[in-house]
Design a protein around this motif. Structure first.
Motif, PDB file in Angstrom:
ATOM      1  N   TRP A  47       0.847  -1.194   0.000  1.00 25.54           N
ATOM      2  CA  TRP A  47       0.000   0.000   0.000  1.00 25.54           C
ATOM      3  C   TRP A  47       0.878   1.239   0.000  1.00 25.54           C
ATOM      4  O   TRP A  47       1.812   1.354   0.808  1.00 25.54           O
ATOM      5  CB  TRP A  47      -0.913  -0.007   1.223  1.00 25.54           C
ATOM      6  N   VAL A  69       1.449   5.171  -9.689  1.00 29.76           N
ATOM      7  CA  VAL A  69       0.739   5.007  -8.426  1.00 29.76           C
ATOM      8  C   VAL A  69       0.919   6.242  -7.561  1.00 29.76           C
ATOM      9  O   VAL A  69       1.928   6.953  -7.653  1.00 29.76           O
ATOM     10  CB  VAL A  69       1.226   3.754  -7.655  1.00 29.76           C
ATOM     11  N   ASP A  73      -3.025   3.981  -3.391  1.00 27.28           N
ATOM     12  CA  ASP A  73      -3.065   2.857  -4.322  1.00 27.28           C
ATOM     13  C   ASP A  73      -2.420   1.626  -3.678  1.00 27.28           C
ATOM     14  O   ASP A  73      -1.625   1.739  -2.743  1.00 27.28           O
ATOM     15  CB  ASP A  73      -2.334   3.188  -5.616  1.00 27.28           C
ATOM     16  N   GLY A 129      -1.577  -1.346  -8.756  1.00 25.87           N
ATOM     17  CA  GLY A 129      -1.964   0.058  -8.773  1.00 25.87           C
ATOM     18  C   GLY A 129      -3.456   0.296  -8.661  1.00 25.87           C
ATOM     19  O   GLY A 129      -3.973   1.250  -9.258  1.00 25.87           O
ATOM     20  N   ALA A 130      -4.159  -0.517  -7.900  1.00 26.12           N
ATOM     21  CA  ALA A 130      -5.603  -0.343  -7.735  1.00 26.12           C
ATOM     22  C   ALA A 130      -5.886   0.602  -6.576  1.00 26.12           C
ATOM     23  O   ALA A 130      -5.013   0.929  -5.770  1.00 26.12           O
ATOM     24  CB  ALA A 130      -6.273  -1.690  -7.502  1.00 26.12           C
ATOM     25  N   ARG A 131      -7.124   1.017  -6.477  1.00 29.25           N
ATOM     26  CA  ARG A 131      -7.565   1.897  -5.384  1.00 29.25           C
ATOM     27  C   ARG A 131      -8.847   1.322  -4.805  1.00 29.25           C
ATOM     28  O   ARG A 131      -9.769   0.981  -5.534  1.00 29.25           O
ATOM     29  CB  ARG A 131      -7.783   3.319  -5.889  1.00 29.25           C
TER      30      ARG A 131
END
Length: 289
Positions: A47, A69, A73, A129-131
């Motif tokens: 994270w 990122v 993210d 690189g997700a949120r």
């Protein structure tokens, strides 16, 4: 990861009994030389606490895939083979990240809670690189607890990571075609082994001692270690020696003979031979460059 990555570790927390959860906090600088991320049994969540970076990843011999990122993210990794990564920090804010290894018992308990007592083992797809707002809401108080409380509460940390495990199982568990890595080396065992290697770079390599630390036979330990890192234990030990030597050559004025002796080579010619084989140039050329 503590020894695989070149960032500066700010805090390391293990709860309970250093098996269910491993949390590492890092300050990272730009790194252009790829680093190897080992394969372990547990899923890894990374994270971004602050800052921004362009992060590139690839499987061995593959093409680089890049993602930008920012703070908030995250990456979720549950691959079956080691992979390489590098990154370029962006902006003036420090690039700080949190690494969490979530133990298989914790994931299994979450799976039984979500899917029922007969739930099969859970595997996760890789996420880059997700949120996710709930991930942020769980990890931000975890960050504050680890940085601000002396000592941090193991119960508080475990409660947050249990909630995180349930959320990951609910939202990110893989499809039926995926299988978890039940035969991989556990993160806490890999950490203990690499810590022992790092502390003994000036000593001779002893496979039996490392296997004992991992509580495995020499054969089983060697197989799992190579699966985790892509290298045999002896080759990984040499890599650690060369990483220490490179840092000493870059950051100190110590003689090449002294550097070689610190990493276990009493013969200057042998040190130069191994260094050139591993790095591509001799120690003197590396220092001049």
């Amino acid at each position: 990861m503590l020894h695989a990555l070149p960032g500066v570790p700010r805090r390391v927390t293990f709860v309970p009994a250093m098996k269910d959860v491993v949390v590492l906090l890092f300050d990272h600088q730009t790194i252009n030389e790829p680093v190897w991320v080992p394969v372990v049994a547990e899923p890894l969540l990374v994270w971004v606490m602050s800052g921004a970076a362009r992060v590139e990843e690839r499987s061995p011999g593959g093409e680089w895939a890049a993602v930008h990122v920012h703070a908030g993210d995250f990456f979720l990794t549950h691959t079956r083979e080691p992979y390489e990564m590098r990154w370029q920090t962006e902006g003036a804010e420090p690039f700080q990240v949190m690494h969490l290894y979530l133990g298989l018992p914790l994931i299994d308990r979450a799976a039984r809670e979500v899917l029922g007592t007969e739930a099969p083992p859970v595997a996760f797809p890789d996420v880059s690189g997700a949120r996710d707002e709930l991930v942020r809401l769980l990890l931000d108080p975890l960050r504050r607890e680890l940085l601000n409380e002396r000592p941090p509460s193991a119960m508080f940390v475990l409660g947050l990571t249990q909630a995180l495990a349930v959320h990951l199982v609910r939202r990110y568990r893989g499809t039926g075609g995926q299988r978890p890595r039940r035969n991989a080396l556990q993160a806490y065992k890999l950490r203990r082994v690499i810590e022992r290697m790092t502390a003994g770079l000036a000593e001779d390599f002893h496979l039996a001692d490392l296997a004992k630390i991992a509580e495995l036979s020499e054969f089983h330990f060697s197989r799992l270690f190579k699966h985790a890192t892509g290298l045999s234990p002896s080759r990984y030990f040499i890599r650690l020696r060369m990483e220490r030597a490179r840092r000493l050559l870059r950051e100190t004025d110590r003689s090449i003979i002294d550097v070689g002796m610190e990493v276990g080579y009493s013969s200057p010619s042998h040190f130069s031979q191994v260094f050139r084989r591993e790095v591509g140039v001799t120690p003197s050329v590396y220092r001049q460059a």
